[in-house]
Design a protein around this motif. Structure first.
Motif, PDB file in Angstrom:
ATOM      1  N   TRP A 194      31.828 -20.112  30.777  1.00  0.00           N
ATOM      2  CA  TRP A 194      32.553 -19.934  29.519  1.00  0.00           C
ATOM      3  C   TRP A 194      32.063 -18.683  28.786  1.00  0.00           C
ATOM      4  CZ3 TRP A 194      29.907 -19.587  24.984  1.00  0.00           C
ATOM      5  CH2 TRP A 194      28.593 -20.102  24.964  1.00  0.00           C
ATOM      6  N   ALA A 195      30.760 -18.403  28.870  1.00  0.00           N
ATOM      7  CA  ALA A 195      30.214 -17.213  28.212  1.00  0.00           C
ATOM      8  C   ALA A 195      30.710 -15.945  28.898  1.00  0.00           C
ATOM      9  CB  ALA A 195      28.694 -17.261  28.216  1.00  0.00           C
ATOM     10  N   GLN A 196      30.833 -15.989  30.227  1.00  0.00           N
ATOM     11  CA  GLN A 196      31.375 -14.828  30.937  1.00  0.00           C
ATOM     12  C   GLN A 196      32.818 -14.570  30.534  1.00  0.00           C
ATOM     13  OE1 GLN A 196      30.648 -14.576  35.209  1.00  0.00           O
ATOM     14  NE2 GLN A 196      29.026 -16.102  35.038  1.00  0.00           N
ATOM     15  N   THR A 197      33.582 -15.643  30.319  1.00  0.00           N
ATOM     16  CA  THR A 197      34.977 -15.491  29.916  1.00  0.00           C
ATOM     17  C   THR A 197      35.091 -14.826  28.558  1.00  0.00           C
ATOM     18  OG1 THR A 197      35.587 -17.473  31.177  1.00  0.00           O
ATOM     19  CG2 THR A 197      37.132 -16.728  29.486  1.00  0.00           C
ATOM     20  N   VAL A 198      34.248 -15.258  27.610  1.00  0.00           N
ATOM     21  CA  VAL A 198      34.323 -14.734  26.240  1.00  0.00           C
ATOM     22  C   VAL A 198      33.697 -13.353  26.134  1.00  0.00           C
ATOM     23  CG1 VAL A 198      33.623 -15.134  23.854  1.00  0.00           C
ATOM     24  CG2 VAL A 198      34.363 -17.052  25.280  1.00  0.00           C
ATOM     25  N   LEU A 199      32.525 -13.165  26.742  1.00  0.00           N
ATOM     26  CA  LEU A 199      31.781 -11.920  26.579  1.00  0.00           C
ATOM     27  C   LEU A 199      32.077 -10.888  27.653  1.00  0.00           C
ATOM     28  CD1 LEU A 199      28.290 -13.468  25.692  1.00  0.00           C
ATOM     29  CD2 LEU A 199      30.052 -12.645  24.107  1.00  0.00           C
ATOM     30  N   GLY A 200      32.681 -11.324  28.753  1.00  0.00           N
ATOM     31  CA  GLY A 200      32.900 -10.421  29.869  1.00  0.00           C
ATOM     32  C   GLY A 200      33.934  -9.355  29.610  1.00  0.00           C
ATOM     33  N   THR A 201      34.762  -9.528  28.594  1.00  0.00           N
ATOM     34  CA  THR A 201      35.694  -8.478  28.201  1.00  0.00           C
ATOM     35  C   THR A 201      35.166  -7.819  26.943  1.00  0.00           C
ATOM     36  OG1 THR A 201      37.889  -8.070  27.252  1.00  0.00           O
ATOM     37  CG2 THR A 201      37.070 -10.306  27.136  1.00  0.00           C
TER      38      THR A 201
ATOM     39  N   GLY B  53      30.484  -4.246  22.722  1.00  0.00           N
ATOM     40  CA  GLY B  53      31.748  -4.148  23.441  1.00  0.00           C
ATOM     41  C   GLY B  53      31.659  -3.314  24.702  1.00  0.00           C
ATOM     42  N   LEU B  54      30.689  -2.394  24.758  1.00  0.00           N
ATOM     43  CA  LEU B  54      30.560  -1.513  25.920  1.00  0.00           C
ATOM     44  C   LEU B  54      29.636  -2.069  26.999  1.00  0.00           C
ATOM     45  CD1 LEU B  54      30.395   1.962  24.137  1.00  0.00           C
ATOM     46  CD2 LEU B  54      32.295   0.997  25.435  1.00  0.00           C
ATOM     47  N   ILE B  55      28.943  -3.176  26.716  1.00  0.00           N
ATOM     48  CA  ILE B  55      28.038  -3.757  27.715  1.00  0.00           C
ATOM     49  C   ILE B  55      28.763  -4.102  29.020  1.00  0.00           C
ATOM     50  CG2 ILE B  55      26.657  -5.805  28.261  1.00  0.00           C
ATOM     51  CD1 ILE B  55      25.547  -5.712  25.430  1.00  0.00           C
ATOM     52  N   PRO B  56      29.927  -4.805  28.975  1.00  0.00           N
ATOM     53  CA  PRO B  56      30.598  -5.111  30.245  1.00  0.00           C
ATOM     54  C   PRO B  56      31.045  -3.856  30.992  1.00  0.00           C
ATOM     55  CG  PRO B  56      31.446  -6.480  28.462  1.00  0.00           C
ATOM     56  CD  PRO B  56      30.611  -5.414  27.820  1.00  0.00           C
TER      57      PRO B  56
ATOM     58  N   GLU C  21      24.812  -7.127  40.574  1.00  0.00           N
ATOM     59  CA  GLU C  21      25.190  -8.086  39.542  1.00  0.00           C
ATOM     60  C   GLU C  21      25.278  -7.426  38.171  1.00  0.00           C
ATOM     61  OE1 GLU C  21      22.391 -11.227  39.721  1.00  0.00           O
ATOM     62  OE2 GLU C  21      23.100 -11.997  41.655  1.00  0.00           O
ATOM     63  N   GLY C  22      26.314  -7.808  37.413  1.00  0.00           N
ATOM     64  CA  GLY C  22      26.515  -7.276  36.083  1.00  0.00           C
ATOM     65  C   GLY C  22      25.642  -7.960  35.044  1.00  0.00           C
ATOM     66  N   PHE C  23      25.721  -7.498  33.814  1.00  0.00           N
ATOM     67  CA  PHE C  23      24.884  -7.984  32.724  1.00  0.00           C
ATOM     68  C   PHE C  23      25.073  -9.484  32.489  1.00  0.00           C
ATOM     69  CE2 PHE C  23      23.810  -8.723  28.277  1.00  0.00           C
ATOM     70  CZ  PHE C  23      22.620  -8.017  28.123  1.00  0.00           C
ATOM     71  N   TYR C  24      26.331  -9.949  32.571  1.00  0.00           N
ATOM     72  CA  TYR C  24      26.626 -11.355  32.260  1.00  0.00           C
ATOM     73  C   TYR C  24      26.756 -12.226  33.516  1.00  0.00           C
ATOM     74  CZ  TYR C  24      27.665  -9.660  27.540  1.00  0.00           C
ATOM     75  OH  TYR C  24      27.575  -9.088  26.285  1.00  0.00           O
ATOM     76  N   HIS C  25      26.311 -11.719  34.643  1.00  0.00           N
ATOM     77  CA  HIS C  25      26.550 -12.429  35.903  1.00  0.00           C
ATOM     78  C   HIS C  25      25.957 -13.835  35.919  1.00  0.00           C
ATOM     79  CE1 HIS C  25      27.308 -12.825  40.209  1.00  0.00           C
ATOM     80  NE2 HIS C  25      26.107 -13.355  40.305  1.00  0.00           N
ATOM     81  N   ASP C  26      24.765 -14.023  35.356  1.00  0.00           N
ATOM     82  CA  ASP C  26      24.091 -15.321  35.400  1.00  0.00           C
ATOM     83  C   ASP C  26      24.359 -16.177  34.165  1.00  0.00           C
ATOM     84  OD1 ASP C  26      22.895 -14.824  37.890  1.00  0.00           O
ATOM     85  OD2 ASP C  26      21.289 -13.661  36.949  1.00  0.00           O
ATOM     86  N   PHE C  27      25.250 -15.728  33.290  1.00  0.00           N
ATOM     87  CA  PHE C  27      25.604 -16.514  32.110  1.00  0.00           C
ATOM     88  C   PHE C  27      26.523 -17.665  32.526  1.00  0.00           C
ATOM     89  CE2 PHE C  27      24.592 -14.134  28.048  1.00  0.00           C
ATOM     90  CZ  PHE C  27      23.659 -13.292  28.638  1.00  0.00           C
ATOM     91  N   PRO C  28      26.619 -18.714  31.699  1.00  0.00           N
ATOM     92  CA  PRO C  28      27.588 -19.787  31.993  1.00  0.00           C
ATOM     93  C   PRO C  28      28.998 -19.223  32.093  1.00  0.00           C
ATOM     94  CG  PRO C  28      26.091 -20.453  30.240  1.00  0.00           C
ATOM     95  CD  PRO C  28      25.825 -19.001  30.497  1.00  0.00           C
TER      96      PRO C  28
END
Length: 504
Positions: free
Chosen positions: A425-432, A397-400, A416-423
């Motif tokens: 939909w993955a950024q939407t779910v994991l970005g928070t 939970g603290l990664i973003p 660039e953040g940790f999830y920047h190159d993710f798809p």
């Protein structure tokens, strides 16, 4: 629940307070949430190229729908809708990113209709899935809910920090000592009122900090009255005032994913309030609450409102003030309706400077984290599987928060953040962090405590503890498939909050 004189005592959630206590308590909720309510329509409206008058209508629609949704949640309609907790519903900022992406990919003049069409389908999706979503509550024992509640407070802490610095990253005085000093002043006022006063004056400490902080900002010219001066006196939102909704598959998929995230966060908010109010949210409560989210999102899309969900800052208000009456929040909902119909009245709240809101926000979000830690204290954290579940879930939970996209004053990404190159939909779910931590906690809880086991593992005090040997397990300390329940009369396991409430 009976009092010492034999008469039935009303639960704090159902208590109807006198006007002298109800009005200030309701105003605290309005002050805490106002900036968050107007942010989505303000940002999305600008991205869609709306004029100032159109943006005013968009904000008015957001306030109106937030008020109606909050009234439905707190008062309810039969057994169909409303969780009947002091729960605030409003347009969530979690959907801003996907909505901006939809606006960027849509032709000029059709951005907002495309967004509203996707929001409409997302609302219908929430209505359809909500009843089944509530059945998942057996997978949310204390070790999961404690992680979620803690992350709500921790991951949202950058919001009040940005407010304390000025709110507008492009402003010349963003992060200036003057802004930080004003935020610190508001924070100190709240702390002093909490320390020096008791009873009612302690309960309105947040409102006192906001009021005195605003007054302190006046001599320095830090109170912006432009919003009040230009606000219309009356605005009556009309259906389809921004065009007939358009339905684009890619936009719909994006908003449905957002809705799933919001449903998770809304469920977490209900669980948190249940713990704080000593009225645990069961499956039926979650179902009715999510049904309200769905109705508000679906109907709101007709008027220009975004997807609605729980407002975590108002959970913090309940925890901080210890005023748990749902009728206080219902009064706040009615006020939001008035603010939506009369923008000039709503602009009064906008007079509070961002740094002042930031100082108060640090207290609000911090108290949410404390509620999560209190819930985790009920878990057997000397049990290795529980340690792993909590540790890894908090880390996820603290990664973003630890590695976000870093932008400059012009809004361009410079790191660039940790999830920047993710798809996407993955950024939407994991970005928070809230949704990422929740998903991690639920999956790990399944792996360690459900899959391959005939009997659930204890969720609280280990069997080796003396008190566990001497007494049978209390409801909620075992994963029985039902959400945890707290003692109603302050027995063992009652919270400090309950003890203070009883002492009054």
């Amino acid at each position: 629940m009976a009092s010492h004189d034999g008469q039935l005592r009303v639960h704090p959630v159902d208590e109807k307070l006198p006007a002298r206590r109800l009005v200030p308590a309701a105003l605290q909720h309005i002050a805490a949430m106002y900036a968050g309510v107007v942010a989505p329509p303000l940002i999305v409206g600008a991205a869609c190229g709306l004029s100032t008058s159109q943006q005013t209508l968009l904000i008015a629609a957001g306030l109106l729908i937030a008020g109606v949704a909050t009234l439905l949640q707190t008062l309810g309609i039969g057994n169909f809708i409303g969780n009947r907790l002091p729960f605030v519903n409003a347009a969530s900022s979690a959907g801003i990113g996907p909505m901006l992406a939809i606006a960027d990919q849509s032709p000029d003049g059709r951005q907002l209709p495309t967004i509203l069409g996707a929001v409409m389908v997302a609302g219908a999706f929430c209505l359809a899935v909500g009843p089944f979503f509530g059945r998942l509550m057996k997978y949310f024992p204390h070790r999961v809910t404690g992680v979620v509640i803690t992350l709500i407070g921790v991951t949202l802490m950058p919001v009040p920090v940005e407010w304390a610095r000025g709110g507008d990253t492009a402003a010349a005085d963003f992060g200036s000592p003057r802004n930080l000093a004003l935020a610190a002043f508001a924070l100190v006022v709240i702390l002093l009122m909490q320390r020096l006063f008791t009873g009612f004056l302690r309960q309105i400490a947040l409102l006192g900090g906001l009021l005195l902080g605003t007054l302190a900002a006046v001599p320095f010219g830090m109170v912006d009255t432009s919003g009040f001066d230009t606000a219309a006196m009356v605005a009556l939102p009309q259906p389809f005032q921004f065009g007939v909704p358009e339905f684009q598959p890619a936009a719909i998929v994006s908003m449905v994913i957002v809705m799933l995230v919001l449903m998770t966060e809304s469920s977490a908010g209900m669980l948190a309030l249940g713990e704080i109010c000593d009225r645990p949210a069961d499956r039926a409560t979650i179902t009715r609450g999510l049904r309200t989210d769905g109705v508000a999102t679906l109907v709101g899309s007709l008027f220009g409102s975004c997807a609605t969900s729980a407002f975590a800052q108002n959970v913090g208000v309940v925890s901080l003030t210890r005023v748990r009456s749902r009728f206080v929040v219902a009064a706040a909902g009615a006020t939001l309706v008035v603010l939506g119909l009369f923008p000039k009245a709503g602009a009064v709240v906008s007079l509070v400077p961002m740094p002042v809101l930031g100082g108060a926000g640090i207290v609000l979000f911090g108290t949410i984290s404390v509620s999560g830690i209190r819930t985790l204290a009920k878990v057997g954290l000397d049990d290795a599987p529980n340690i792993v579940i909590v540790a890894v879930s908090l880390g996820a939970g603290l990664i973003p928060l630890a590695a976000p996209d870093v932008k400059n004053a012009q809004g361009h990404i410079v790191a660039e953040g940790f999830y920047h190159d993710f798809p996407h939909w993955a950024q939407t779910v994991l970005g928070t962090g809230i949704s990422a931590g929740t998903l991690t906690a639920v999956v790990l809880n399944l792996v360690f405590h459900h899959l391959g086991r005939r009997r659930p593992r204890p969720d609280a005090t280990p069997a080796t503890a003396p008190e566990a040997k001497a007494a049978p397990a209390m409801p909620g300390t075992v994963d029985t498939g039902h959400p945890p329940h707290l003692p109603q009369k302050g027995g063992r396991g009652g919270t400090e909050l309950d003890a203070q409430t009883r002492s009054r």
